[in-house]
Design a protein around this motif. Structure first.
Motif, PDB file in Angstrom:
ATOM      1  N   GLY A 151       0.798  -1.223   0.000  1.00 27.28           N
ATOM      2  CA  GLY A 151       0.000   0.000   0.000  1.00 27.28           C
ATOM      3  C   GLY A 151       0.834   1.277   0.000  1.00 27.28           C
ATOM      4  O   GLY A 151       0.299   2.376   0.029  1.00 27.28           O
ATOM      5  N   TYR A 152       2.143   1.122   0.011  1.00 24.90           N
ATOM      6  CA  TYR A 152       3.034   2.286  -0.033  1.00 24.90           C
ATOM      7  C   TYR A 152       3.817   2.293  -1.337  1.00 24.90           C
ATOM      8  O   TYR A 152       4.032   1.253  -1.952  1.00 24.90           O
ATOM      9  N   ARG A 153       4.236   3.484  -1.704  1.00 25.07           N
ATOM     10  CA  ARG A 153       5.100   3.594  -2.874  1.00 25.07           C
ATOM     11  C   ARG A 153       6.474   4.055  -2.412  1.00 25.07           C
ATOM     12  O   ARG A 153       6.601   5.033  -1.672  1.00 25.07           O
ATOM     13  N   ILE A 154       7.483   3.318  -2.845  1.00 22.81           N
ATOM     14  CA  ILE A 154       8.864   3.681  -2.523  1.00 22.81           C
ATOM     15  C   ILE A 154       9.480   4.308  -3.772  1.00 22.81           C
ATOM     16  O   ILE A 154       9.391   3.733  -4.858  1.00 22.81           O
ATOM     17  N   ILE A 155      10.061   5.470  -3.609  1.00 21.89           N
ATOM     18  CA  ILE A 155      10.724   6.136  -4.736  1.00 21.89           C
ATOM     19  C   ILE A 155      12.201   6.306  -4.372  1.00 21.89           C
ATOM     20  O   ILE A 155      12.531   6.852  -3.313  1.00 21.89           O
ATOM     21  N   ILE A 156      13.051   5.807  -5.230  1.00 24.79           N
ATOM     22  CA  ILE A 156      14.489   5.919  -4.986  1.00 24.79           C
ATOM     23  C   ILE A 156      15.025   7.131  -5.745  1.00 24.79           C
ATOM     24  O   ILE A 156      14.683   7.333  -6.914  1.00 24.79           O
ATOM     25  N   GLN A 157      15.847   7.912  -5.063  1.00 19.94           N
ATOM     26  CA  GLN A 157      16.434   9.072  -5.731  1.00 19.94           C
ATOM     27  C   GLN A 157      17.951   9.058  -5.577  1.00 19.94           C
ATOM     28  O   GLN A 157      18.474   8.574  -4.584  1.00 19.94           O
ATOM     29  N   GLN A 158      18.608   9.593  -6.590  1.00 23.14           N
ATOM     30  CA  GLN A 158      20.062   9.678  -6.526  1.00 23.14           C
ATOM     31  C   GLN A 158      20.469  11.143  -6.442  1.00 23.14           C
ATOM     32  O   GLN A 158      20.009  11.971  -7.231  1.00 23.14           O
ATOM     33  N   ARG A 159      21.308  11.454  -5.426  1.00 24.89           N
ATOM     34  CA  ARG A 159      21.785  12.827  -5.266  1.00 24.89           C
ATOM     35  C   ARG A 159      23.269  12.825  -4.954  1.00 24.89           C
ATOM     36  O   ARG A 159      23.674  12.162  -3.991  1.00 24.89           O
ATOM     37  N   PHE A 160      24.003  13.518  -5.773  1.00 19.59           N
ATOM     38  CA  PHE A 160      25.454  13.628  -5.592  1.00 19.59           C
ATOM     39  C   PHE A 160      26.102  12.247  -5.418  1.00 19.59           C
ATOM     40  O   PHE A 160      26.897  12.028  -4.509  1.00 19.59           O
ATOM     41  N   GLY A 161      25.697  11.323  -6.244  1.00 21.53           N
ATOM     42  CA  GLY A 161      26.324  10.003  -6.232  1.00 21.53           C
ATOM     43  C   GLY A 161      25.900   9.094  -5.093  1.00 21.53           C
ATOM     44  O   GLY A 161      26.428   7.998  -4.946  1.00 21.53           O
ATOM     45  N   ARG A 162      24.959   9.545  -4.288  1.00 18.46           N
ATOM     46  CA  ARG A 162      24.465   8.691  -3.203  1.00 18.46           C
ATOM     47  C   ARG A 162      22.963   8.463  -3.386  1.00 18.46           C
ATOM     48  O   ARG A 162      22.300   9.217  -4.077  1.00 18.46           O
ATOM     49  N   TRP A 163      22.461   7.415  -2.704  1.00 21.03           N
ATOM     50  CA  TRP A 163      21.075   7.013  -2.928  1.00 21.03           C
ATOM     51  C   TRP A 163      20.228   7.242  -1.677  1.00 21.03           C
ATOM     52  O   TRP A 163      20.688   7.042  -0.562  1.00 21.03           O
ATOM     53  N   THR A 164      19.010   7.648  -1.929  1.00 17.54           N
ATOM     54  CA  THR A 164      18.098   7.864  -0.814  1.00 17.54           C
ATOM     55  C   THR A 164      16.688   7.461  -1.244  1.00 17.54           C
ATOM     56  O   THR A 164      16.454   7.174  -2.417  1.00 17.54           O
ATOM     57  N   PHE A 165      15.746   7.425  -0.305  1.00 21.96           N
ATOM     58  CA  PHE A 165      14.399   7.000  -0.693  1.00 21.96           C
ATOM     59  C   PHE A 165      13.310   7.828  -0.023  1.00 21.96           C
ATOM     60  O   PHE A 165      13.511   8.431   1.027  1.00 21.96           O
ATOM     61  N   ILE A 166      12.163   7.838  -0.683  1.00 25.34           N
ATOM     62  CA  ILE A 166      10.967   8.523  -0.182  1.00 25.34           C
ATOM     63  C   ILE A 166       9.851   7.487  -0.118  1.00 25.34           C
ATOM     64  O   ILE A 166       9.784   6.587  -0.959  1.00 25.34           O
ATOM     65  N   VAL A 167       8.984   7.598   0.886  1.00 27.68           N
ATOM     66  CA  VAL A 167       7.825   6.708   0.976  1.00 27.68           C
ATOM     67  C   VAL A 167       6.554   7.543   0.875  1.00 27.68           C
ATOM     68  O   VAL A 167       6.448   8.587   1.521  1.00 27.68           O
ATOM     69  N   ALA A 168       5.611   7.096   0.042  1.00 32.51           N
ATOM     70  CA  ALA A 168       4.317   7.769  -0.082  1.00 32.51           C
ATOM     71  C   ALA A 168       3.200   6.751   0.141  1.00 32.51           C
ATOM     72  O   ALA A 168       3.379   5.564  -0.110  1.00 32.51           O
ATOM     73  N   ASP A 169       2.079   7.256   0.645  1.00 35.05           N
ATOM     74  CA  ASP A 169       0.904   6.404   0.800  1.00 35.05           C
ATOM     75  C   ASP A 169       0.188   6.356  -0.539  1.00 35.05           C
ATOM     76  O   ASP A 169      -0.186   7.386  -1.082  1.00 35.05           O
ATOM     77  N   GLU A 170      -0.015   5.153  -1.080  1.00 33.62           N
ATOM     78  CA  GLU A 170      -0.591   5.052  -2.425  1.00 33.62           C
ATOM     79  C   GLU A 170      -2.068   5.405  -2.453  1.00 33.62           C
ATOM     80  O   GLU A 170      -2.573   5.883  -3.453  1.00 33.62           O
TER      81      GLU A 170
END
Ligand SMILES: [Zn+2]
Length: 212
Positions: A149-168
């Protein structure tokens, strides 16, 4: 001659079952070096709607993704239920299992504590498959995936990786990871563990409500 006839009959059978698969389009089934038989299904994933092409026949859009592994093939293939059946040598059993699995992974409209318990208990199994799951690419070029029920979005910033979680369900923002990860895989796994912790929190708050 007999062999050809069998193939045609097979195709007719497939057509009847899911309404696709022409005799001309055989995808990877006709490529040398890819084993046709002896595959094992390690996991079945529900994308919610048909979203990717079956990697075996390369013609059908599939919703239920069978993760197929073979000891003589280095990659995991993402295929549909029909192709999975042929790859496992046993279409009839595969189709029966397919129906059963679809029943099992159909999500209930509202989470019950039993369902949450079931999900949490099985999270470690899913975690082993997590990196080979079907990740999609957004318009902005970020990888994303649905989980519980959640959406995970992966983002890349300055060569490193991070993630965001949203309620679908209401498309609202839930969590922004402050940690930056050196590899994509680490970010994916950290996101997965974060969803697990959300599920545990929800389960605990439900049981607290019950006690009061
Ligand atoms: Zn297929």
């Amino acid at each position: 001659m007999t062999r050809k006839l069998t193939n045609i009959q097979e195709d007719v059978k497939i057509n009847k079952h899911e309404g696709y698969y022409s005799t001309k389009k055989r995808g990877k089934r006709s490529v040398a070096g890819i084993p046709h038989k002896g595959w094992k299904c390690s996991y079945v994933e529900d994308l919610g709607e048909p979203m990717i092409k079956c990697q075996m026949c390369e013609s059908n859009m599939i919703r239920y993704v069978y993760h197929m592994t073979h000891e003589d093939f280095p990659e995991v293939l993402h295929v549909g239920g029909v192709c999975a059946g042929y790859m496992e040598d046993d279409p009839e059993t595969a189709w029966r299992r397919d129906r059963e699995l679809k029943r099992q992974i159909a999500r209930p409209k509202r989470w019950t504590s039993q369902y949450l318990e079931f999900m949490i208990k099985n999270r470690h199994l899913l975690r082993e498959q997590w990196l080979s799951m079907v990740w999609r690419t957004s318009e902005k070029g970020n990888l994303y995936i649905s989980d519980s029920g959640y959406r995970i979005i992966i983002q890349q910033r300055f060569g490193r990786w991070t993630f965001i979680v949203a309620d679908e369900q209401n498309d609202s923002f839930v969590y922004n990871s402050k940690n930056k990860f050196p590899t994509l895989d680490e970010a994916k796994l950290a996101a997965y563990d974060h969803i697990t912790s959300i599920l545990i929190e929800i389960r605990d708050s439900i049981s607290k409500l019950r006690k009061n």
